[in-house]
Design a protein around this motif. Structure first.
Motif, PDB file in Angstrom:
ATOM      1  N   TYR A 273       3.393   0.709   8.941  1.00 31.67           N
ATOM      2  CA  TYR A 273       1.980   0.902   8.625  1.00 31.67           C
ATOM      3  C   TYR A 273       2.503   2.266   7.584  1.00 31.67           C
ATOM      4  CZ  TYR A 273      -1.476   4.175   7.700  1.00 31.67           C
ATOM      5  OH  TYR A 273      -3.085   4.729   7.334  1.00 31.67           O
ATOM      6  N   GLN A 337      -2.158 -12.265  15.300  1.00 30.75           N
ATOM      7  CA  GLN A 337      -1.883 -11.464  14.166  1.00 30.75           C
ATOM      8  C   GLN A 337      -1.387 -10.172  14.346  1.00 30.75           C
ATOM      9  OE1 GLN A 337      -2.754 -12.019  11.029  1.00 30.75           O
ATOM     10  NE2 GLN A 337      -3.692 -14.325  11.440  1.00 30.75           N
ATOM     11  N   VAL A 339      -0.412  -6.638  12.857  1.00 29.99           N
ATOM     12  CA  VAL A 339      -0.460  -5.852  10.821  1.00 29.99           C
ATOM     13  C   VAL A 339      -0.063  -4.350  11.239  1.00 29.99           C
ATOM     14  CG1 VAL A 339      -3.095  -7.361  10.636  1.00 29.99           C
ATOM     15  CG2 VAL A 339      -2.470  -5.358  12.303  1.00 29.99           C
ATOM     16  N   CYS A 341      -0.173  -1.334  10.940  1.00 27.66           N
ATOM     17  CA  CYS A 341      -1.355  -0.326  11.090  1.00 27.66           C
ATOM     18  C   CYS A 341      -2.050   0.289  12.500  1.00 27.66           C
ATOM     19  CB  CYS A 341      -3.191  -0.903  11.091  1.00 27.66           C
ATOM     20  SG  CYS A 341      -3.782  -1.888  12.801  1.00 27.66           S
ATOM     21  N   THR A 349      -7.828   0.433   7.965  1.00 32.06           N
ATOM     22  CA  THR A 349      -7.063   0.047   7.153  1.00 32.06           C
ATOM     23  C   THR A 349      -7.679  -2.068   6.506  1.00 32.06           C
ATOM     24  OG1 THR A 349      -5.658   0.713   8.867  1.00 32.06           O
ATOM     25  CG2 THR A 349      -4.488  -0.947   7.163  1.00 32.06           C
ATOM     26  N   VAL A 351      -5.667  -3.707   5.441  1.00 30.83           N
ATOM     27  CA  VAL A 351      -4.672  -5.436   6.683  1.00 30.83           C
ATOM     28  C   VAL A 351      -5.426  -6.031   7.304  1.00 30.83           C
ATOM     29  CG1 VAL A 351      -2.683  -3.552   7.300  1.00 30.83           C
ATOM     30  CG2 VAL A 351      -2.282  -6.416   6.812  1.00 30.83           C
ATOM     31  N   SER A 352      -6.120  -5.183   7.857  1.00 35.74           N
ATOM     32  CA  SER A 352      -6.768  -5.223   9.388  1.00 35.74           C
ATOM     33  C   SER A 352      -7.857  -5.848   9.545  1.00 35.74           C
ATOM     34  CB  SER A 352      -6.184  -4.230  10.305  1.00 35.74           C
ATOM     35  OG  SER A 352      -6.783  -4.558  11.548  1.00 35.74           O
ATOM     36  N   ASN A 354      -8.475  -7.483   7.168  1.00 32.31           N
ATOM     37  CA  ASN A 354      -8.673  -8.825   6.289  1.00 32.31           C
ATOM     38  C   ASN A 354      -8.205  -9.693   7.409  1.00 32.31           C
ATOM     39  OD1 ASN A 354      -8.663  -7.986   3.758  1.00 32.31           O
ATOM     40  ND2 ASN A 354      -6.368  -7.735   3.299  1.00 32.31           N
TER      41      ASN A 354
END
Length: 362
Positions: A273, A337, A339, A341, A349, A351-352, A354
């Motif tokens: 992160y 997944q 990620v 974060c 966040t 990316v999370s 998504n």
């Protein structure tokens, strides 16, 4: 939570959570029982979420059954140990898949479940959730689709609803999405033991205080006399998240039957992160991540929980598998997944967000 202090009667604040826990183990008469019932009604709430044009939300408990009756695809949001569903559901319209479809487009109805999160054992929270869902018309005879989006301890509440034999969640939950759930516990679950030692030390110290400072000793004497035998019921849920706690041993029995429910797991890795924001925000996040480094003893983590715990990994000889795989519960590669974060920003966040969209919005 809505606030630390709770500005309105319906606010869920840390101080009110502590008040509820205190009343549970100190109430002695009918008047106390009445206040406890009122506090409980405020803390255990299944609500339907209305999304407003200005981006705000309203959580309402009225006409739940009617709205459930008209819905085929329902999302239920459950928060973690010190939290509130408000901050999660507010971000649902901004969780969008590659085709531009949002969480609020995908589901006919969004429900939220808020609960007292310090003293009530996790399996009892699951029971209250099941009762609230049944009252709204969601049970084994419902026949529609329920997806649960759970943060942290909310995932354990959901697993109790689905996996424990006395609960019927496996008959009506289609999909469970867990973000940062301590499936094998959290090092912060040991905090109650540390506090117990600190409390014992303070009680011993109180015996040596000068007699003219009697109030300090009186306080700890009253605490000792009023509190339960272990003195730590106020941290019931936190203690249940201690690694290898009885509850986690039951939930993670590798020989248990696998529920016919799709499980998805989102694991934040704070090592990947990138800290952002102003100088103070960067300092605060770096400090939180450093605490996570110390607590997780070198393991990759999201601050509160190691990735090994979130993924529910299991060592078999020289190999590593998962509790899910040992039960024959297949979890697709896309449903696990990792990620960049941490535990406090799974739902804000990009990316999370998504990752959640890819899992929750086909």
């Amino acid at each position: 939570m809505d606030s630390v202090f709770g500005a309105q009667k319906v606010d869920r604040s840390l101080l009110k959570a502590l008040k509820f826990a205190f009343f549970k183990w100190s109430s002695k008469d009918e008047e106390d029982d009445e206040e406890l019932a009122q506090l409980e009604a405020n803390f255990f709430r299944l609500s339907r979420v209305e999304f407003q044009e200005d981006g705000s939300i309203k959580r309402k408990q009225s006409a739940l059954k009617a709205h459930v009756l008209n819905a085929q695809n329902v999302l239920l949001v459950i928060h973690g140990i010190i939290g509130d569903t408000k901050t999660i559901v507010e971000h649902l319209p901004r969780i969008v898949n590659d085709q531009g479809r949002s969480m609020t487009d995908e589901y006919d109805l969004v429900l939220s479940f808020d609960y007292e999160n310090l003293d009530t054992p996790i399996e009892q929270i699951a029971q209250k959730l099941e009762e609230a869902l049944a009252a709204a018309g969601i049970d084994a005879n419902w026949g529609q689709n329920l997806t649960i989006l759970a943060h942290s301890m909310g995932g354990l509440v959901s697993r109790c609803l689905i996996e424990r034999p006395e609960r019927a969640g496996a008959s009506f939950v289609k999909h469970l999405i867990m973000a940062g759930t301590p499936n094998q516990g959290s090092p912060f679950g040991d905090v109650p033991n540390w506090l117990h030692f600190a409390r014992t030390g303070l009680e011993i110290a109180a015996n040596f205080l000068p007699s003219n400072i009697s109030s300090f000793g009186d306080f700890f004497n009253k605490l000792r006399n009023k509190a339960p035998a272990n003195g730590m019921d106020i941290f019931n849920t936190l203690e249940q998240m201690r690694p290898n706690s009885p509850l986690l041993q039951q939930l993670n029995d590798p020989t248990a039957a696998a529920p016919n429910v799709r499980y998805s797991i989102i694991a934040g890795n704070s090592a990947d992160y990138k800290v952002d924001g102003n100088k103070f925000q960067r300092f605060a996040e770096k400090a939180q991540i450093r605490i996570g480094d110390l607590m997780n003893d070198g393991e990759d983590h999201d601050i509160a929980v190691s990735l090994e715990s979130i993924n529910n990994e299991l060592s078999v000889g020289a190999n590593t598998t998962t509790v899910w795989a040992s039960r024959g519960q297949a979890i697709a590669e896309g449903d696990m997944q990792e990620v960049a974060c941490h535990h406090l920003n799974y739902f804000i966040t990009p990316v999370s967000m998504n990752a959640i969209a890819k899992i929750a919005i086909p």
